[in-house]
Motif scaffolding. Structure first.
Motif, short mmCIF file in Angstrom:
data_model
loop_
_atom_site.label_atom_id
_atom_site.label_comp_id
_atom_site.label_asym_id
_atom_site.label_seq_id
_atom_site.Cartn_x
_atom_site.Cartn_y
_atom_site.Cartn_z
N THR A 116 0.83 -1.21 0.00
CA THR A 116 0.00 0.00 0.00
C THR A 116 0.86 1.26 0.00
OG1 THR A 116 -0.13 -0.01 2.42
CG2 THR A 116 -1.87 -1.18 1.21
N SER A 117 2.13 1.13 -0.41
CA SER A 117 3.06 2.26 -0.37
C SER A 117 3.65 2.55 -1.74
CB SER A 117 4.20 1.99 0.62
OG SER A 117 3.70 1.75 1.91
N VAL A 176 2.20 6.24 2.14
CA VAL A 176 1.82 4.96 2.75
C VAL A 176 0.31 4.88 2.94
CG1 VAL A 176 4.04 4.74 3.92
CG2 VAL A 176 2.15 5.85 5.10
N GLY A 177 -0.18 3.64 3.04
CA GLY A 177 -1.60 3.40 3.31
C GLY A 177 -2.51 3.95 2.24
N ARG A 185 -5.27 4.48 -0.44
CA ARG A 185 -6.60 3.93 -0.67
C ARG A 185 -7.30 4.71 -1.78
NH1 ARG A 185 -8.96 3.35 5.55
NH2 ARG A 185 -7.34 1.93 6.35
N ASP A 238 -7.83 8.78 -2.27
CA ASP A 238 -6.74 9.59 -1.72
C ASP A 238 -6.25 10.62 -2.73
OD1 ASP A 238 -6.73 8.36 0.72
OD2 ASP A 238 -5.02 7.05 0.32
#
Length: 275
Positions: free
Chosen positions: A187-188, A228-229, A231, A234
């Motif tokens: 997810t990065s 990071v993270g 989704r 974003d």
């Protein structure tokens, strides 16, 4: 374009055949701007003519005033002729949308201390138009997929990334960390070319973002070497350590069973060179 002409008697100035020297202003100053409305970074050329009824002109001073920075001296020229003709180049400042008008003032003085002044108002159009999409529906895959897993801001194209090539890639999907699920997509995102990221938490309207708004957001953001993270939905800013280069809207994150079709889909707006 009309010249900005300051005379003590505008009526007599329009009838030079009837005007004697004692009727005229001691100092005449004419300023002719190439534009009175310009965008940030534009160059405005001022053609200048000034002369005196006395021995010679002595000084030409140029200054500016705006609501943000106040008054500033731009240039002072020593003169030694009865008539002076020249030009002044003014670079419209980057204002971030905070200034809409700048006053450029010219004052000429002759050897007897007589003065004449002209003020020209330059309206700054800024760059408030929404940025256009540079690329849309870009698919950047997981490294484990065997498909393009990087993206170039220069070409606006995806590309394959290997460990030896990642230093040249602006954005790429990071290798997945070891987990209980070996098929899980990372997810990065990272950059091999030294770019920085900021994943915005809220309050960013991607559709209507302008260059000035993007710069203001970027300057106020905490930047990181890794996004990071990530989704769906974003908004991610990307740029150097000094200025933004673009803004990304993540429109899809697909981590399907297996790794073949794991991918990110995003739209991106990139600042044109020089902005």
């Amino acid at each position: 374009m009309k010249k900005f002409l300051i005379l003590l008697s505008s009526v007599l100035a329009m009838m030079p055949g009837c005007m004697s020297e004692k009727d005229a202003s001691d100092v005449i100053l004419l300023v002719d701007p190439s534009y009175v409305k310009a965008a940030e970074g534009d160059v405005v050329r001022f053609n200048i003519e000034t002369w005196t009824l006395h021995d010679h002109m002595a000084l030409l001073e140029i200054s500016s005033f705006d609501q943000k920075t106040g008054e500033a001296g731009l240039e002072s020229r020593t003169l030694d002729a009865r008539k002076y003709t020249g030009e002044f180049l003014y670079i419209v400042p980057e204002t971030g949308g905070e200034i809409s008008r700048v006053e450029i003032s010219f004052e000429s003085t002759d050897n007897m201390g007589n003065t004449q002044s002209v003020t020209v108002y330059v309206d700054i159009s800024g760059d408030d138009a929404a940025m256009e999409e540079s690329a849309s529906s870009v698919m950047m895959y997981s490294p484990a997929s065997g498909k393009p897993d990087g993206f170039s801001l220069k070409t606006l194209q995806t590309l394959y990334v290997s460990a030896s090539e990642s230093a040249d890639v602006d954005i790429y999907v990071r290798e997945a960390e070891e987990t209980d699920d070996p098929d899980r997509m990372s997810t990065s995102w990272m950059s091999g070319s030294g770019l920085l990221f900021c994943k915005m938490s809220s309050g960013v309207d991607y559709a209507s973002i302008t260059p000035s708004r993007l710069r203001a957001l970027y300057e106020a953001s905490t930047l990181s070497k890794t996004a990071v993270g990530i989704r769906q939905g974003d908004v991610i800013l990307v740029g150097t350590d000094t200025s933004p280069l673009g803004i990304i809207l993540v429109t899809g994150v697909y981590d399907d069973p297996g790794t073949e079709n794991d991918r990110y889909i995003f739209n991106i707006k990139v600042l044109p060179d020089g902005q």
